[in-house]
Design a protein around this motif. Sequence first.
Motif, PDB file in Angstrom:
ATOM      1  N   MET A   1       0.758  -1.269   0.138  1.00 26.63           N
ATOM      2  CA  MET A   1       0.007   0.044   0.099  1.00 26.63           C
ATOM      3  C   MET A   1       1.015   1.258  -0.167  1.00 26.63           C
ATOM      4  O   MET A   1       2.124   1.197   0.468  1.00 26.63           O
ATOM      5  N   LYS A   2       0.317   2.346  -0.381  1.00 26.49           N
ATOM      6  CA  LYS A   2       0.936   3.679  -0.787  1.00 26.49           C
ATOM      7  C   LYS A   2       0.847   4.584   0.490  1.00 26.49           C
ATOM      8  O   LYS A   2      -0.276   4.668   1.110  1.00 26.49           O
ATOM      9  N   LEU A   3       1.844   5.179   0.950  1.00 25.72           N
ATOM     10  CA  LEU A   3       1.868   6.044   1.894  1.00 25.72           C
ATOM     11  C   LEU A   3       2.786   7.322   1.560  1.00 25.72           C
ATOM     12  O   LEU A   3       3.962   7.310   1.246  1.00 25.72           O
ATOM     13  N   LEU A   4       2.055   8.425   1.362  1.00 25.21           N
ATOM     14  CA  LEU A   4       2.548   9.782   1.004  1.00 25.21           C
ATOM     15  C   LEU A   4       2.787  10.509   2.242  1.00 25.21           C
ATOM     16  O   LEU A   4       1.889  10.825   3.080  1.00 25.21           O
ATOM     17  N   LEU A   5       4.013  11.101   2.290  1.00 19.22           N
ATOM     18  CA  LEU A   5       4.609  11.840   3.126  1.00 19.22           C
ATOM     19  C   LEU A   5       4.628  13.429   2.426  1.00 19.22           C
ATOM     20  O   LEU A   5       5.399  13.348   1.436  1.00 19.22           O
ATOM     21  N   CYS A   6       4.330  14.246   3.415  1.00 18.52           N
ATOM     22  CA  CYS A   6       4.377  15.733   2.885  1.00 18.52           C
ATOM     23  C   CYS A   6       4.913  16.515   4.086  1.00 18.52           C
ATOM     24  O   CYS A   6       4.107  17.062   4.833  1.00 18.52           O
ATOM     25  N   PRO A   7       6.375  16.473   4.263  1.00 17.92           N
ATOM     26  CA  PRO A   7       6.799  17.060   5.544  1.00 17.92           C
ATOM     27  C   PRO A   7       6.991  18.449   5.438  1.00 17.92           C
ATOM     28  O   PRO A   7       7.675  19.226   6.336  1.00 17.92           O
ATOM     29  N   GLY A   8       6.123  19.309   4.751  1.00 13.04           N
ATOM     30  CA  GLY A   8       6.292  20.662   4.551  1.00 13.04           C
ATOM     31  C   GLY A   8       6.540  21.302   3.481  1.00 13.04           C
ATOM     32  O   GLY A   8       6.657  20.503   2.063  1.00 13.04           O
ATOM     33  N   THR A   9       7.090  22.433   3.079  1.00 13.40           N
ATOM     34  CA  THR A   9       7.700  23.297   4.284  1.00 13.40           C
ATOM     35  C   THR A   9       6.534  23.912   4.789  1.00 13.40           C
ATOM     36  O   THR A   9       5.777  24.282   3.912  1.00 13.40           O
ATOM     37  N   CYS A  10       6.467  24.427   5.969  1.00 17.03           N
ATOM     38  CA  CYS A  10       5.236  24.908   6.457  1.00 17.03           C
ATOM     39  C   CYS A  10       5.343  26.597   5.803  1.00 17.03           C
ATOM     40  O   CYS A  10       6.310  27.004   5.552  1.00 17.03           O
ATOM     41  N   TYR A  11       4.216  27.041   5.735  1.00 15.05           N
ATOM     42  CA  TYR A  11       4.156  28.494   5.076  1.00 15.05           C
ATOM     43  C   TYR A  11       4.397  28.378   3.521  1.00 15.05           C
ATOM     44  O   TYR A  11       4.797  29.490   3.015  1.00 15.05           O
ATOM     45  N   ALA A  12       4.405  27.219   2.997  1.00 13.92           N
ATOM     46  CA  ALA A  12       4.532  26.941   1.620  1.00 13.92           C
ATOM     47  C   ALA A  12       3.360  26.224   0.812  1.00 13.92           C
ATOM     48  O   ALA A  12       3.683  25.826  -0.221  1.00 13.92           O
ATOM     49  N   ALA A  13       2.258  26.599   1.393  1.00 12.21           N
ATOM     50  CA  ALA A  13       0.949  25.848   0.593  1.00 12.21           C
ATOM     51  C   ALA A  13       0.848  24.342   0.687  1.00 12.21           C
ATOM     52  O   ALA A  13       0.559  23.888  -0.035  1.00 12.21           O
ATOM     53  N   SER A  14       1.266  24.005   2.148  1.00  8.40           N
ATOM     54  CA  SER A  14       0.921  22.420   2.333  1.00  8.40           C
ATOM     55  C   SER A  14      -0.563  22.165   2.277  1.00  8.40           C
ATOM     56  O   SER A  14      -1.055  21.165   1.773  1.00  8.40           O
ATOM     57  N   THR A  15      -1.270  23.147   2.788  1.00  8.69           N
ATOM     58  CA  THR A  15      -2.683  23.166   3.121  1.00  8.69           C
ATOM     59  C   THR A  15      -3.265  22.976   1.796  1.00  8.69           C
ATOM     60  O   THR A  15      -4.202  21.984   1.293  1.00  8.69           O
ATOM     61  N   PRO A  16      -3.041  23.905   0.568  1.00  7.47           N
ATOM     62  CA  PRO A  16      -3.874  23.785  -0.587  1.00  7.47           C
ATOM     63  C   PRO A  16      -3.247  22.689  -1.385  1.00  7.47           C
ATOM     64  O   PRO A  16      -4.012  22.123  -1.977  1.00  7.47           O
ATOM     65  N   MET A  17      -2.115  22.003  -1.081  1.00  7.66           N
ATOM     66  CA  MET A  17      -1.721  20.750  -1.595  1.00  7.66           C
ATOM     67  C   MET A  17      -2.605  19.595  -1.218  1.00  7.66           C
ATOM     68  O   MET A  17      -2.873  18.613  -1.827  1.00  7.66           O
ATOM     69  N   PHE A  18      -2.631  19.728   0.136  1.00 10.04           N
ATOM     70  CA  PHE A  18      -3.371  18.700   0.923  1.00 10.04           C
ATOM     71  C   PHE A  18      -5.131  18.824   0.497  1.00 10.04           C
ATOM     72  O   PHE A  18      -5.378  17.509   0.042  1.00 10.04           O
ATOM     73  N   TYR A  19      -5.421  20.002   0.069  1.00 13.10           N
ATOM     74  CA  TYR A  19      -6.907  19.939  -0.385  1.00 13.10           C
ATOM     75  C   TYR A  19      -6.901  19.563  -2.001  1.00 13.10           C
ATOM     76  O   TYR A  19      -7.583  18.807  -2.373  1.00 13.10           O
ATOM     77  N   THR A  20      -5.794  19.803  -2.614  1.00 15.31           N
ATOM     78  CA  THR A  20      -5.782  19.335  -4.080  1.00 15.31           C
ATOM     79  C   THR A  20      -5.571  17.788  -4.031  1.00 15.31           C
ATOM     80  O   THR A  20      -6.400  17.213  -4.981  1.00 15.31           O
ATOM     81  N   LEU A  21      -4.705  17.245  -3.311  1.00 18.94           N
ATOM     82  CA  LEU A  21      -4.699  15.730  -3.574  1.00 18.94           C
ATOM     83  C   LEU A  21      -5.686  14.898  -2.689  1.00 18.94           C
ATOM     84  O   LEU A  21      -5.967  13.817  -3.139  1.00 18.94           O
ATOM     85  N   ALA A  22      -6.056  15.438  -1.320  1.00 21.22           N
ATOM     86  CA  ALA A  22      -6.940  14.820  -0.759  1.00 21.22           C
ATOM     87  C   ALA A  22      -8.414  15.141  -1.029  1.00 21.22           C
ATOM     88  O   ALA A  22      -9.347  14.067  -0.688  1.00 21.22           O
ATOM     89  N   TYR A  23      -8.982  16.347  -1.340  1.00 23.61           N
ATOM     90  CA  TYR A  23     -10.211  16.436  -1.603  1.00 23.61           C
ATOM     91  C   TYR A  23     -10.780  16.737  -2.933  1.00 23.61           C
ATOM     92  O   TYR A  23     -11.627  15.771  -3.254  1.00 23.61           O
ATOM     93  N   TYR A  24     -10.150  17.598  -3.689  1.00 24.61           N
ATOM     94  CA  TYR A  24     -10.379  17.867  -5.157  1.00 24.61           C
ATOM     95  C   TYR A  24     -10.009  16.660  -6.245  1.00 24.61           C
ATOM     96  O   TYR A  24     -11.016  16.403  -7.109  1.00 24.61           O
ATOM     97  N   ASN A  25      -9.275  15.631  -5.683  1.00 25.68           N
ATOM     98  CA  ASN A  25      -8.779  14.643  -6.634  1.00 25.68           C
ATOM     99  C   ASN A  25      -8.925  13.094  -6.130  1.00 25.68           C
ATOM    100  O   ASN A  25      -8.636  12.327  -6.504  1.00 25.68           O
ATOM    101  N   LYS A  26      -9.252  13.222  -4.553  1.00 27.46           N
ATOM    102  CA  LYS A  26      -9.428  12.053  -3.918  1.00 27.46           C
ATOM    103  C   LYS A  26      -8.212  11.142  -4.092  1.00 27.46           C
ATOM    104  O   LYS A  26      -8.256   9.758  -4.166  1.00 27.46           O
ATOM    105  N   TYR A  27      -7.007  11.520  -4.319  1.00 29.72           N
ATOM    106  CA  TYR A  27      -5.650  10.545  -4.372  1.00 29.72           C
ATOM    107  C   TYR A  27      -5.245  10.122  -3.135  1.00 29.72           C
ATOM    108  O   TYR A  27      -4.991   9.012  -2.953  1.00 29.72           O
TER     109      TYR A  27
END
Length: 278
Positions: A1-27
């Motif tokens: 199974m796959k585990l994606l790690l996104c360790p930051g960087t903070c204040y570099a749009a990790s939340t928009p990337m989270f929304y992009t991959l987890a919500y808008y695209n359901k990756y």
Amino acid sequence: MKLLLCPGTCYAASTPMFYTLAYYNKYCHTGHKKENPYLWGLYLEQIKDVKRILRQTSQLKSKLNEIGTGHVRKNHIPMPDDFSLAEAWKRPFSIEKYCEYYERLWDIVKDHEYESVADFSTALIGVSEQFLHSISSTLLKHFDIKVIIMFRDPVRRFWSHRGDIDAKLDNRVMYAQNYQKFCNVFGKENVYPVIMEDFWSKEISGLCEFLNYDIKEISENVYWPITDTLEKYPSLKDQWCEEKELPSNYIPILRKKLNSVYLQFEEVFGKIPERWTV
């Protein structure tokens, strides 16, 4: 199974990337929260920083019932009542418990079109390479690990984070070193640097190829494009609630202060992104 790690960087749009991959695209699905800083807690335990562990555990438990605002949050599959993040956070911490959490999560979400489980804990950028080596063999027994690291123009990221030209530099600004330590542990082929300004200018093919996934929609992002007035998206409050206007005369001062970050980035990646302050 796959585990994606996104360790930051903070204040570099990790939340928009989270929304992009987890919500808008359901990756991917992150479980109870965007950030489950369990590995940071395990790291603090290993270096015997008990005070920070107790503070972090207390903060986590106090936020377990918080829900975000904004329509994007409604698309994430909720966790069952008998699956508790607080239970997973009982000490002592161990890498085995971390793996158990994401294996249980995968069992819950695997039949709902998701490709991967994910951990978007930006605190993970602060752990040592030695610590990553100590847990990597166990992680790789359980998961196919992919790592994405968010990079934003160092001047603007530093200002969003600190809001003070006299603030000290910390390891979050060490872009090249942070990238290399994850490459050294998980292999360069499994680590992808996302340049925030480029990705949100719709240069997305590189990440699509890295994840072997067709990204069809991109989240809003307060940090890009740069505008005179911040767009206060309810679901991105973490980007704008404490953001201060960057005075134009501060830019050359911060550029000089962070010059080593740019030089090291250029040395490792071959060039400085065109959309960054140069």
